[in-house]
Design a protein around this motif. Sequence first.
Motif, short mmCIF file in Angstrom:
data_model
loop_
_atom_site.label_atom_id
_atom_site.label_comp_id
_atom_site.label_asym_id
_atom_site.label_seq_id
_atom_site.Cartn_x
_atom_site.Cartn_y
_atom_site.Cartn_z
N ALA A 23 0.80 -1.22 0.00
CA ALA A 23 0.00 0.00 0.00
C ALA A 23 0.83 1.27 0.00
N VAL A 24 2.14 1.17 0.18
CA VAL A 24 2.94 2.38 0.30
C VAL A 24 3.90 2.56 -0.86
N LEU A 25 3.58 1.99 -1.99
CA LEU A 25 4.47 2.07 -3.14
C LEU A 25 4.68 3.49 -3.61
N ALA A 26 5.93 3.82 -3.99
CA ALA A 26 6.21 5.10 -4.61
C ALA A 26 5.69 5.08 -6.03
N ALA A 27 5.91 6.14 -6.77
CA ALA A 27 5.24 6.29 -8.05
C ALA A 27 6.20 6.50 -9.21
N PRO A 28 6.97 5.47 -9.61
CA PRO A 28 7.88 5.64 -10.73
C PRO A 28 7.21 5.55 -12.07
N ASN A 29 6.01 4.97 -12.10
CA ASN A 29 5.32 4.77 -13.37
C ASN A 29 4.12 5.68 -13.49
N GLY A 30 3.40 5.57 -14.61
CA GLY A 30 2.19 6.34 -14.79
C GLY A 30 1.12 5.89 -13.82
N TYR A 31 0.27 6.81 -13.41
CA TYR A 31 -0.73 6.50 -12.40
C TYR A 31 -1.78 5.55 -12.94
N ALA A 32 -2.14 4.57 -12.14
CA ALA A 32 -3.24 3.66 -12.45
C ALA A 32 -4.30 3.83 -11.38
N ALA A 33 -5.51 4.13 -11.76
CA ALA A 33 -6.59 4.40 -10.81
C ALA A 33 -6.88 3.16 -9.97
N PRO A 34 -7.38 3.35 -8.74
CA PRO A 34 -7.72 2.21 -7.89
C PRO A 34 -8.68 1.25 -8.59
N ALA A 35 -8.56 -0.02 -8.23
CA ALA A 35 -9.43 -1.05 -8.80
C ALA A 35 -10.60 -1.27 -7.85
N TYR A 36 -11.72 -0.66 -8.14
CA TYR A 36 -12.90 -0.76 -7.28
C TYR A 36 -13.73 -1.99 -7.66
N PRO A 37 -14.57 -2.48 -6.75
CA PRO A 37 -15.38 -3.66 -7.05
C PRO A 37 -16.53 -3.31 -7.99
N PHE A 38 -17.07 -4.35 -8.60
CA PHE A 38 -18.30 -4.18 -9.37
C PHE A 38 -19.41 -3.69 -8.44
N ALA A 39 -20.30 -2.90 -8.97
CA ALA A 39 -21.44 -2.42 -8.18
C ALA A 39 -22.30 -3.60 -7.73
N ASP A 40 -22.87 -3.48 -6.55
CA ASP A 40 -23.76 -4.51 -6.05
C ASP A 40 -25.04 -4.49 -6.86
N PRO A 41 -25.47 -5.62 -7.40
CA PRO A 41 -26.69 -5.63 -8.22
C PRO A 41 -27.97 -5.46 -7.43
N ASP A 42 -27.90 -5.62 -6.11
CA ASP A 42 -29.09 -5.48 -5.26
C ASP A 42 -29.31 -3.99 -4.97
N PRO A 43 -30.42 -3.43 -5.41
CA PRO A 43 -30.65 -1.98 -5.20
C PRO A 43 -30.73 -1.58 -3.74
N PHE A 44 -30.91 -2.54 -2.82
CA PHE A 44 -30.96 -2.21 -1.40
C PHE A 44 -29.67 -1.52 -0.95
N TYR A 45 -28.55 -1.82 -1.61
CA TYR A 45 -27.26 -1.29 -1.20
C TYR A 45 -26.96 0.08 -1.80
N ASN A 46 -27.81 0.58 -2.69
CA ASN A 46 -27.57 1.87 -3.31
C ASN A 46 -27.81 3.00 -2.31
N ALA A 47 -26.86 3.92 -2.21
CA ALA A 47 -27.03 5.05 -1.31
C ALA A 47 -28.13 5.97 -1.82
N PRO A 48 -29.03 6.44 -0.96
CA PRO A 48 -30.07 7.38 -1.41
C PRO A 48 -29.46 8.74 -1.72
N ALA A 49 -30.19 9.51 -2.48
CA ALA A 49 -29.69 10.82 -2.91
C ALA A 49 -29.44 11.75 -1.74
N ASP A 50 -30.19 11.58 -0.65
CA ASP A 50 -30.06 12.51 0.48
C ASP A 50 -29.14 12.00 1.58
N VAL A 51 -28.25 11.02 1.28
CA VAL A 51 -27.41 10.45 2.31
C VAL A 51 -26.57 11.51 3.02
N GLY A 52 -26.16 12.54 2.30
CA GLY A 52 -25.33 13.58 2.88
C GLY A 52 -26.04 14.45 3.89
#
Length: 401
Positions: A23-52
């Motif tokens: 997790a603490v690698l320096a950056a000699p190469n071009g940046y590669a964005a984090p690898a996030y998981p696939f979205a959960d297909p169950d809509p129950f896990y979707n954050a509502p618009a007013d979560v903030g």
Amino acid sequence: MKSVLRKIIGSTSAALVVAVGAAVLAAPNGYAAPAYPFADPDPFYNAPADVGTRADGDVLASRSVAATGFPTAEAWQIQYKSTNSAGVPIAAVTTVLVPRGAPVNRPLVSYQPFVNSLGLQCAPSHQLFVGGLQETPALNALLARGWAVAVPDHLGPSSAYGAAKLGGRLVLDGIRAAQRLPQTGLGAGPVGLAGYSGGAMATNWAAALAPTYSPELNIVGAAQGGTPVNIGELADRLGGTPSDAFGLGFAAAIGLEREYPTRSPLGNGLNVEGLQLRDRMSNLCTDSILAAGAGMSLAELTDGPSILTDPSGRSVMDENSVQLYPGVPRTPMYVWHGSADPLVNIGPVRETVDKYCAQGARVQFDVIPGADHGSATVLGVGPAFSYLGDRFAGIPAPSNC
């Protein structure tokens, strides 16, 4: 069951060793964005618009679910509001099991499993009722005592495996949500915390954060074992060594990068093989992660300078090392550790307990003779649950400080 627990828990600890280094690698190469998981297909896990606009611990959604595998309980899943490490509002999920016919305001134990995965389908809320959670017998043992049990998805909505401080906040907000949902009947009853290894990290962080983050919660005790309290110490002592558990360590590095994308740019230091492995692992559960990385080491997946000296990465390690957090738990604690644990060094655990004792905490620290990291979980869980039972009964907490 015991052999499975030993295999998984031992792998979890070895994983942490490699995770921090990666997790603490320096950056000699071009940046590669984090690898996030696939979205959960169950809509129950979707954050509502007013979560903030909601308060931490507020119930955003809930549903009753069949408590398969827990014949004495009723079950609810609760989506609730919390905040990630960057201060961004998020929607998290906990599963609450309540014994049938339970009176209101009964004790609640928040139990943190040793989750070590990257795919959202691996989270406790998905695995709990399909036989995929190794700690199901422990949960039934808690229910048999007449206690309600909350099982949070303490890796959060991006499965940020390794981000232990986030896990602590999610535990506390999950307890708030469990008590705020009227159907559970939990109200403002007493609360206990429990977990082992990776689950103990979230448990210890929850106990340490609670005095300032959630002082209204009546947390009467915490029980934790095999706790990696200092991620940097693990990395310095054992980091980068080829291991059959390397896959889990690399997965934890991916999880930390998800939580700290601008401070722990894992992709910046990976070579082509490293980037390919990262992408391949980004949606896997434990067994597949272990298979994908078995026998590997960071040296074959990275380029550039030492991974253990980068200041930005060290700050991430420190931020997630509860030993270095200045706050002290104010709830009584039961801490257990195997005397023959070669993976999670008992030294930092002793130092952490000593720090807590010096600042007035009540800690019962038990060292299990001859136990390694895997066997200690089985040997310590009975005393841990008895310790919580005494706290719920109002018996004064012991201390060997």
